[in-house]
Design an enzyme around this catalytic site. Structure first.
Site, PDB file in Angstrom:
ATOM      1  N   GLN A 100      16.251 -14.962   9.923  1.00 14.68           N
ATOM      2  CA  GLN A 100      16.130 -15.188  11.369  1.00 14.68           C
ATOM      3  C   GLN A 100      16.083 -13.885  12.177  1.00 14.68           C
ATOM      4  O   GLN A 100      16.703 -13.785  13.233  1.00 14.68           O
ATOM      5  CB  GLN A 100      17.296 -16.047  11.864  1.00 14.68           C
ATOM      6  CG  GLN A 100      17.308 -17.434  11.234  1.00 14.68           C
ATOM      7  CD  GLN A 100      18.428 -18.296  11.769  1.00 14.68           C
ATOM      8  OE1 GLN A 100      19.579 -17.884  11.827  1.00 14.68           O
ATOM      9  NE2 GLN A 100      18.103 -19.521  12.140  1.00 14.68           N
ATOM     10  N   ASP A 129      -3.765   4.394   2.393  1.00  9.24           N
ATOM     11  CA  ASP A 129      -2.501   4.181   1.680  1.00  9.24           C
ATOM     12  C   ASP A 129      -2.794   3.658   0.275  1.00  9.24           C
ATOM     13  O   ASP A 129      -3.779   4.050  -0.335  1.00  9.24           O
ATOM     14  CB  ASP A 129      -1.642   3.200   2.494  1.00  9.24           C
ATOM     15  CG  ASP A 129      -0.163   3.429   2.321  1.00  9.24           C
ATOM     16  OD1 ASP A 129       0.371   3.084   1.258  1.00  9.24           O
ATOM     17  OD2 ASP A 129       0.480   3.954   3.246  1.00  9.24           O
ATOM     18  N   HIS A 162       3.113  -0.757  -0.763  1.00  7.33           N
ATOM     19  CA  HIS A 162       3.379   0.158   0.345  1.00  7.33           C
ATOM     20  C   HIS A 162       2.355  -0.002   1.467  1.00  7.33           C
ATOM     21  O   HIS A 162       2.703  -0.088   2.651  1.00  7.33           O
ATOM     22  CB  HIS A 162       3.385   1.590  -0.189  1.00  7.33           C
ATOM     23  CG  HIS A 162       3.793   2.631   0.787  1.00  7.33           C
ATOM     24  ND1 HIS A 162       2.884   3.309   1.570  1.00  7.33           N
ATOM     25  CD2 HIS A 162       5.008   3.134   1.104  1.00  7.33           C
ATOM     26  CE1 HIS A 162       3.521   4.186   2.333  1.00  7.33           C
ATOM     27  NE2 HIS A 162       4.810   4.097   2.066  1.00  7.33           N
ATOM     28  N   ASN A 175       1.927 -15.401  14.898  1.00  4.59           N
ATOM     29  CA  ASN A 175       1.900 -16.845  14.697  1.00  4.59           C
ATOM     30  C   ASN A 175       3.326 -17.348  14.519  1.00  4.59           C
ATOM     31  O   ASN A 175       4.278 -16.666  14.877  1.00  4.59           O
ATOM     32  CB  ASN A 175       1.018 -17.195  13.496  1.00  4.59           C
ATOM     33  CG  ASN A 175       1.401 -16.404  12.254  1.00  4.59           C
ATOM     34  OD1 ASN A 175       2.549 -15.989  12.091  1.00  4.59           O
ATOM     35  ND2 ASN A 175       0.442 -16.194  11.365  1.00  4.59           N
ATOM     36  N   VAL A 179       6.340 -12.453  10.156  1.00  7.96           N
ATOM     37  CA  VAL A 179       6.606 -11.399  11.122  1.00  7.96           C
ATOM     38  C   VAL A 179       5.394 -11.208  12.017  1.00  7.96           C
ATOM     39  O   VAL A 179       4.341 -11.811  11.802  1.00  7.96           O
ATOM     40  CB  VAL A 179       6.935 -10.063  10.411  1.00  7.96           C
ATOM     41  CG1 VAL A 179       8.209 -10.181   9.599  1.00  7.96           C
ATOM     42  CG2 VAL A 179       5.775  -9.618   9.532  1.00  7.96           C
ATOM     43  N   ALA A 272       0.685  15.680   8.183  1.00  7.46           N
ATOM     44  CA  ALA A 272       1.204  15.532   9.544  1.00  7.46           C
ATOM     45  C   ALA A 272       1.302  16.868  10.279  1.00  7.46           C
ATOM     46  O   ALA A 272       1.173  16.925  11.510  1.00  7.46           O
ATOM     47  CB  ALA A 272       2.572  14.854   9.516  1.00  7.46           C
ATOM     48  N   TYR A 274      -0.700  19.402  10.300  1.00  7.19           N
ATOM     49  CA  TYR A 274      -1.948  20.032  10.711  1.00  7.19           C
ATOM     50  C   TYR A 274      -2.139  19.922  12.226  1.00  7.19           C
ATOM     51  O   TYR A 274      -1.642  18.972  12.861  1.00  7.19           O
ATOM     52  CB  TYR A 274      -3.146  19.380  10.024  1.00  7.19           C
ATOM     53  CG  TYR A 274      -3.188  19.532   8.528  1.00  7.19           C
ATOM     54  CD1 TYR A 274      -2.876  20.736   7.908  1.00  7.19           C
ATOM     55  CD2 TYR A 274      -3.560  18.467   7.716  1.00  7.19           C
ATOM     56  CE1 TYR A 274      -2.926  20.869   6.526  1.00  7.19           C
ATOM     57  CE2 TYR A 274      -3.620  18.586   6.331  1.00  7.19           C
ATOM     58  CZ  TYR A 274      -3.290  19.789   5.745  1.00  7.19           C
ATOM     59  OH  TYR A 274      -3.334  19.922   4.372  1.00  7.19           O
ATOM     60  N   SER A 320      15.139 -17.361  -3.187  1.00  5.56           N
ATOM     61  CA  SER A 320      15.735 -18.492  -3.897  1.00  5.56           C
ATOM     62  C   SER A 320      16.949 -19.046  -3.171  1.00  5.56           C
ATOM     63  O   SER A 320      17.586 -18.359  -2.370  1.00  5.56           O
ATOM     64  CB  SER A 320      16.155 -18.058  -5.312  1.00  5.56           C
ATOM     65  OG  SER A 320      17.194 -17.097  -5.236  1.00  5.56           O
TER      66      SER A 320
END
Length: 545
Positions: A100, A129, A162, A175, A179, A272, A274, A320
């Site tokens: 929830q 990715d 990933h 929807n 999520v 990252a 650069y 489960s």
């Protein structure tokens, strides 16, 4: 003329480029000449199957011997030669799925407050990715296409998880199930640059960028690349590829890396670090910097990256529920289990060896103890004895991360008709074993294609999603304007102004969209305290941990 220059260099080599001998993989940058000729006219380029050419980048990848490298370095047609470098995913192991809970990061970046006006519609986001599960119910309606840099095909199916997790953070469907992502209205693209282990190279990354540039050139529109990967080593060829990408009006977002520890910050990783990139660090639900998040002057912004709930490949997980007369027992579905519900009496069958199963277990639940043989063997033995379902209890207090199949399983195991198989804690199992066999249990397993991951990998798609929301409010804006709006309206979290820990601060979708499109949202940015997470009312089955 690029083809003629490059071929002249190759012809001048003393022997074939692929002569026998020890070779290594290299990226070779040629002088600035017309690019793309090699890729468009392969008939004129007898470079062998181990050469990869690019349509938009001045250079190629190839296997070269030391002698060939030396010869190429002496050529005036070659700018640089560098070894292909490793790149890997920036995530931390998944934990259990809570019930929830709406992903807190979606609220923290204020995405829902923009949805009455924009959802990222029309914006193309490429997740570079491990690929993406384009069959996932949350992603299949927005998936537009992709590339697999390993097979040179248009099938980037995720074999790791990933990339699917990152894609769900960007744009999981809004929807009633599962999520929702930051920008659920985008066009989702995938470029598979990491393999099933989460590893790849600079060659894979630049191949993906070359493809994205071609897609933008052919289709037009606004494009964002999201890269939750990298390493601590810079690549000149890769840097130039990113600059070419940015020069083509494509917004580049990348993870800062996960190498920091408390009191010992690590520098921002590549790509990252650069120039021109949006380098993203990670914070938790309380907007505190994650201990693993890399830091430095290149850091642009931060976003949620600790225990982030998102999508996982279809069928990769099951949840489960085990119900006994005394109530619900903590449990975890084994990877590979059949999904469904079974109610019946259980029979204790020791360690699950063939001789441990009495005839009375037929049509019932086999209760077995962990130890001595593999979980798959226990379940197969139970099936051979006629059992309808299996419960395995632990031999200590460790996590119930059990599996019937994995990447190294024999082919037969991958297609075996496994019964409903769940794991329960040691204490619960011993209590059931000590009681007289014949008690009734109800086992339920369902597909659970969601899970938690942590890392700057998870923070990065939050920012890519925010960028898509902002850009969809002003589709004619330049990528630099989107980048500036995101940085200038970020919520300041550290020292006043920009700092090396939080960059400009926490991305704020609503404020950035207001700055870029005030006519749609009202004038002025309105940064404020981050929104608090809300609940969905969705009930899910909780995995054991």
């Amino acid at each position: 003329m690029k083809r003629l220059v490059l071929l002249a260099v190759l012809v001048a080599l003393p022997g074939s480029l692929f002569a026998d001998g020890s070779t290594h993989r290299y990226l070779v940058a040629t002088r600035h000449v017309a690019h793309g000729t090699l890729a468009k006219d392969p008939a004129d380029t007898p470079l062998g199957e181990n050469v990869r050419t690019f349509s938009n980048l001045d250079g190629y990848a190839a296997d070269l011997t030391d002698a060939e490298v030396a010869e190429l370095r002496s050529s005036s047609a070659i700018r640089l030669i560098e070894p292909v470098m490793e790149r890997h995913a920036f995530d931390i192991a998944a934990t259990a799925l809570p019930s929830q809970t709406l992903p807190y990061g979606i609220s923290l970046v204020r995405a829902p407050e923009t949805w009455p006006v924009v959802t990222g519609q029309g914006i193309n986001v490429v997740v570079i990715d491990t690929g993406v599960d384009y069959r996932h119910p949350e992603l299949k309606n927005i998936y537009t296409g992709g590339l697999n840099t390993f097979t040179n095909s248009n099938d980037p199916m995720d074999d790791n998880g990933h990339g699917t997790h990152c894609a769900g953070i960007v744009a999981a469907s809004n929807n009633t199930e599962g999520v929702v992502g930051v920008a659920p209205g985008i066009n989702l693209w995938s470029a598979k640059a990491l393999d099933k282990t989460g590893a790849g190279s600079t060659e894979n990354v630049v191949t993906a960028l070359d493809w994205v540039i071609s897609q933008k050139t052919a289709r037009g529109g606004d494009w964002i690349v999201s890269l939750s990967l990298g390493s601590d080593k810079a690549s000149t060829f890769e840097s130039e590829a990113f600059q070419r990408t940015i020069d083509n009006g494509i917004l580049a977002v990348a993870a800062s890396g996960n190498e920091s520890s408390t009191g010992k910050p690590a520098p921002v990783a590549y790509p990252a670090a650069y120039p021109g990139m949006i380098a993203v660090g990670a914070i938790d639900s309380a907007s505190r910097i994650a201990s693993f998040s890399n830091q430095g002057t290149e850091l642009s912004v931060v976003a949620p990256g600790v225990s982030v709930l998102s999508t996982l490949p279809s069928g990769s997980n099951s949840a489960s529920l085990v119900t006994a007369p005394k109530g619900v027992i903590e449990s975890a579905a084994l990877t590979g289990t059949k999904n469904g519900t079974f109610t019946g009496q259980y029979v204790y069958c020791g360690l699950g060896r063939p001789q441990d199963f009495p005839a009375s277990v037929a049509g019932k639940i086999a209760l077995v103890k962990r130890g001595e043989n593999f979980f798959a063997d226990k379940a197969k033995n139970a099936v051979s004895a006629g059992a309808a379902a299996v419960v395995i209890f632990n031999y200590d207090s460790s996590a119930l991360t059990f599996t019937l199949v994995n990447s190294s399983s024999p082919p037969g195991d991958l297609t075996f008709a496994w019964p409903i198989t769940v794991a329960i804690p040691q204490s619960e199992g011993e209590a059931l074993a000590a009681a007289a066999s014949g008690g009734t249990l109800t086992l339920t397993t369902i597909s659970d294609d969601y899970g938690l991951k942590s890392g700057t990998s998870m923070a990065t798609p939050h920012v890519a999603g925010v960028a898509a929301l902002v850009w969809s409010a002003a589709a004619d804006a330049k990528s630099t304007a989107v980048k500036n709006a995101i940085e200038q309206t970020a919520v300041d979290l550290g020292s006043t102004g920009r700092d090396n820990v939080y960059g400009f601060g926490l991305v704020d979708a609503l404020s950035a969209a207001k700055q870029l499109a005030p006519q749609k949202f009202g004038s002025g940015a309105t940064p404020g305290p981050p929104s608090t997470p809300t609940t969905t009312g969705r009930t899910v089955l909780k995995r054991g941990h």
